[in-house]
Design a protein around this motif. Sequence first.
Motif, PDB file in Angstrom:
ATOM      1  N   ILE A  22     -30.251  26.904 -14.430  1.00  0.00           N
ATOM      2  CA  ILE A  22     -30.581  28.573 -13.974  1.00  0.00           C
ATOM      3  C   ILE A  22     -30.800  29.374 -15.026  1.00  0.00           C
ATOM      4  O   ILE A  22     -31.003  30.067 -15.349  1.00  0.00           O
ATOM      5  CB  ILE A  22     -28.582  28.806 -13.787  1.00  0.00           C
ATOM      6  CG1 ILE A  22     -28.047  29.320 -15.323  1.00  0.00           C
ATOM      7  CG2 ILE A  22     -27.707  28.880 -12.928  1.00  0.00           C
ATOM      8  CD1 ILE A  22     -26.833  30.601 -15.112  1.00  0.00           C
ATOM      9  N   MET A  28     -33.605  33.942  -7.070  1.00  0.00           N
ATOM     10  CA  MET A  28     -33.207  33.501  -7.935  1.00  0.00           C
ATOM     11  C   MET A  28     -33.266  35.078  -8.846  1.00  0.00           C
ATOM     12  O   MET A  28     -34.421  35.245  -9.141  1.00  0.00           O
ATOM     13  CB  MET A  28     -32.865  32.646  -8.629  1.00  0.00           C
ATOM     14  CG  MET A  28     -31.778  32.624  -9.897  1.00  0.00           C
ATOM     15  SD  MET A  28     -32.956  33.466 -11.539  1.00  0.00           S
ATOM     16  CE  MET A  28     -31.798  32.394 -12.897  1.00  0.00           C
ATOM     17  N   MET A  52     -32.969  37.680 -12.324  1.00  0.00           N
ATOM     18  CA  MET A  52     -31.649  37.755 -13.683  1.00  0.00           C
ATOM     19  C   MET A  52     -31.778  39.546 -14.536  1.00  0.00           C
ATOM     20  O   MET A  52     -33.242  40.116 -14.662  1.00  0.00           O
ATOM     21  CB  MET A  52     -31.851  37.349 -14.621  1.00  0.00           C
ATOM     22  CG  MET A  52     -31.139  37.028 -15.998  1.00  0.00           C
ATOM     23  SD  MET A  52     -29.583  35.875 -16.152  1.00  0.00           S
ATOM     24  CE  MET A  52     -29.593  36.832 -17.711  1.00  0.00           C
ATOM     25  N   LYS A  89     -22.475  27.112 -19.509  1.00  0.00           N
ATOM     26  CA  LYS A  89     -23.666  26.824 -21.083  1.00  0.00           C
ATOM     27  C   LYS A  89     -22.429  27.163 -22.320  1.00  0.00           C
ATOM     28  O   LYS A  89     -21.205  28.670 -21.951  1.00  0.00           O
ATOM     29  CB  LYS A  89     -24.697  28.010 -21.476  1.00  0.00           C
ATOM     30  CG  LYS A  89     -24.385  29.559 -21.683  1.00  0.00           C
ATOM     31  CD  LYS A  89     -25.487  30.301 -20.907  1.00  0.00           C
ATOM     32  CE  LYS A  89     -25.007  31.858 -21.054  1.00  0.00           C
ATOM     33  NZ  LYS A  89     -25.937  32.247 -20.318  1.00  0.00           N
ATOM     34  N   MET A 102     -23.466  38.546 -12.113  1.00  0.00           N
ATOM     35  CA  MET A 102     -22.996  38.026 -12.893  1.00  0.00           C
ATOM     36  C   MET A 102     -21.442  38.841 -13.007  1.00  0.00           C
ATOM     37  O   MET A 102     -20.883  39.458 -12.475  1.00  0.00           O
ATOM     38  CB  MET A 102     -23.457  37.752 -14.293  1.00  0.00           C
ATOM     39  CG  MET A 102     -24.967  37.599 -13.975  1.00  0.00           C
ATOM     40  SD  MET A 102     -26.271  37.482 -15.601  1.00  0.00           S
ATOM     41  CE  MET A 102     -26.299  39.190 -16.083  1.00  0.00           C
ATOM     42  N   SER A 103     -20.778  38.333 -14.165  1.00  0.00           N
ATOM     43  CA  SER A 103     -19.365  38.811 -14.709  1.00  0.00           C
ATOM     44  C   SER A 103     -19.465  40.022 -13.813  1.00  0.00           C
ATOM     45  O   SER A 103     -18.389  40.177 -13.504  1.00  0.00           O
ATOM     46  CB  SER A 103     -18.603  38.400 -16.002  1.00  0.00           C
ATOM     47  OG  SER A 103     -19.215  37.223 -16.063  1.00  0.00           O
ATOM     48  N   ARG A 160     -23.573  34.154 -10.414  1.00  0.00           N
ATOM     49  CA  ARG A 160     -23.162  33.157 -11.129  1.00  0.00           C
ATOM     50  C   ARG A 160     -22.083  33.674 -12.646  1.00  0.00           C
ATOM     51  O   ARG A 160     -22.654  34.602 -13.176  1.00  0.00           O
ATOM     52  CB  ARG A 160     -24.811  32.855 -11.612  1.00  0.00           C
ATOM     53  CG  ARG A 160     -26.150  32.496 -10.953  1.00  0.00           C
ATOM     54  CD  ARG A 160     -27.472  32.517 -11.436  1.00  0.00           C
ATOM     55  NE  ARG A 160     -27.183  33.578 -12.390  1.00  0.00           N
ATOM     56  CZ  ARG A 160     -27.877  34.969 -11.858  1.00  0.00           C
ATOM     57  NH1 ARG A 160     -29.254  34.966 -10.686  1.00  0.00           N
ATOM     58  NH2 ARG A 160     -28.489  35.434 -12.416  1.00  0.00           N
ATOM     59  N   VAL A 161     -21.187  33.091 -12.029  1.00  0.00           N
ATOM     60  CA  VAL A 161     -20.833  33.717 -13.598  1.00  0.00           C
ATOM     61  C   VAL A 161     -20.031  32.873 -14.494  1.00  0.00           C
ATOM     62  O   VAL A 161     -19.419  31.696 -14.401  1.00  0.00           O
ATOM     63  CB  VAL A 161     -18.926  34.270 -12.352  1.00  0.00           C
ATOM     64  CG1 VAL A 161     -17.562  34.528 -13.137  1.00  0.00           C
ATOM     65  CG2 VAL A 161     -19.514  34.764 -11.101  1.00  0.00           C
ATOM     66  N   GLY A 162     -20.083  33.613 -15.548  1.00  0.00           N
ATOM     67  CA  GLY A 162     -19.857  33.276 -16.930  1.00  0.00           C
ATOM     68  C   GLY A 162     -18.364  33.835 -17.174  1.00  0.00           C
ATOM     69  O   GLY A 162     -17.355  32.904 -17.224  1.00  0.00           O
ATOM     70  N   THR A 163     -18.743  34.377 -18.301  1.00  0.00           N
ATOM     71  CA  THR A 163     -17.483  35.122 -18.866  1.00  0.00           C
ATOM     72  C   THR A 163     -15.675  35.530 -18.205  1.00  0.00           C
ATOM     73  O   THR A 163     -15.259  35.394 -19.022  1.00  0.00           O
ATOM     74  CB  THR A 163     -17.751  36.717 -19.701  1.00  0.00           C
ATOM     75  OG1 THR A 163     -19.244  36.202 -20.436  1.00  0.00           O
ATOM     76  CG2 THR A 163     -17.506  37.245 -20.556  1.00  0.00           C
ATOM     77  N   ASN A 175     -27.606  26.603 -18.420  1.00  0.00           N
ATOM     78  CA  ASN A 175     -28.900  27.550 -18.933  1.00  0.00           C
ATOM     79  C   ASN A 175     -29.855  26.221 -19.549  1.00  0.00           C
ATOM     80  O   ASN A 175     -31.108  26.585 -19.556  1.00  0.00           O
ATOM     81  CB  ASN A 175     -28.921  28.272 -19.694  1.00  0.00           C
ATOM     82  CG  ASN A 175     -28.469  29.178 -19.086  1.00  0.00           C
ATOM     83  OD1 ASN A 175     -26.941  29.386 -18.824  1.00  0.00           O
ATOM     84  ND2 ASN A 175     -29.414  30.491 -18.758  1.00  0.00           N
TER      85      ASN A 175
HETATM   86  C1  LIG Z   1     -25.184  33.460 -19.277  1.00  0.00           C
HETATM   87  C2  LIG Z   1     -25.613  33.555 -17.442  1.00  0.00           C
HETATM   88  C3  LIG Z   1     -24.814  34.022 -16.365  1.00  0.00           C
HETATM   89  C4  LIG Z   1     -23.852  34.529 -16.450  1.00  0.00           C
HETATM   90  O1  LIG Z   1     -23.016  35.817 -17.058  1.00  0.00           O
HETATM   91  P1  LIG Z   1     -21.465  36.049 -18.003  1.00  0.00           P
HETATM   92  O2  LIG Z   1     -22.776  37.727 -17.828  1.00  0.00           O
HETATM   93  O3  LIG Z   1     -21.633  34.960 -18.786  1.00  0.00           O
HETATM   94  O4  LIG Z   1     -20.945  35.831 -16.283  1.00  0.00           O
HETATM   95  C5  LIG Z   1     -25.521  34.599 -15.830  1.00  0.00           C
HETATM   96  N1  LIG Z   1     -26.912  33.703 -15.417  1.00  0.00           N
HETATM   97  C6  LIG Z   1     -27.496  33.102 -16.209  1.00  0.00           C
HETATM   98  C7  LIG Z   1     -29.058  33.237 -15.940  1.00  0.00           C
HETATM   99  C8  LIG Z   1     -27.128  33.458 -17.368  1.00  0.00           C
HETATM  100  O5  LIG Z   1     -27.908  32.970 -18.271  1.00  0.00           O
END
Ligand SMILES: *Cc1c(COP(=O)(O)O)cnc(C)c1O
Length: 222
Positions: A82, A160, A162, A38, A195-196, A211-214, A59
């Motif tokens: 997600i 899932m 969060m 995202k 996540m990260s 789920r890994v972004g940063t 997202n």
């Molecule tokens: C943005 C997001 C992530 C990733 O988060 P990071 O901290 O950047 O790894 C994972 N899951 C969901 C639902 C998100 O919105």
Amino acid sequence: MTTEMLRERLETVEQRIAQAAARAGRSPSEITLVAVTKKFPARTIRQAYDLGLRVFGENYVQEFEAKFPALRDLTGAEFHLIGHLQSNKTRSALELFQVIETVDSEKLARRLDQGAKPLEVMIEVKLSHEESKSGADPAALPALIESIRACPNLNLAGLMTMPPWSDDPHLTRPYFRQLAALAREHGLRKLSMGMSHDLEAAIEEGATHIRVGTALFGPRTK
Ligand SMILES: *Cc1c(COP(=O)(O)O)cnc(C)c1O
């Protein structure tokens, strides 16, 4: 971001996955890295694809709709939604995503089922009491699971969640444990959590999808 930088970050994440899996007596092959893209452009997804990543998390339906035309040729790529899905966006979501991780109501499930094509879904479970979070209440889970299992086009694969954001994985671990217990109770195999900053705790508690972004792409610009 240079390809070299992304390659290094990917190696670091893969090492973290391998170490957490080893501590938990699990094989890293049980864990799917969902690269969360995202706020990053289509070319970042292509860069990650070229380094071997195949599963991507987005997202927002509209944001991904704009990127997707540039990504049609990525054979074997799998896109997961997600973020929360509004029921008026189900038609586009069905065209764009192979997996919807955020089903949280019977109404949404019925709309997705009407797409008349096989779709893998997960239920997003809301385990905290924060106002802003979407997701199904654990108390509503048995009925929701039953109704999704009755949808001929939907394949309910897992859960899932969060958790409330915290930079301390000790605080998110109990949510991961709770989600794993719910999945066991209902015979669901896949668990998308972590996540990260807390992927290790999630893997130790049984995550099959992190789920890994940063940690891969760096901070997102607002
Ligand atoms: C943005 C997001 C992530 C990733 O988060 P990071 O901290 O950047 O790894 C994972 N899951 C969901 C639902 C998100 O919105």
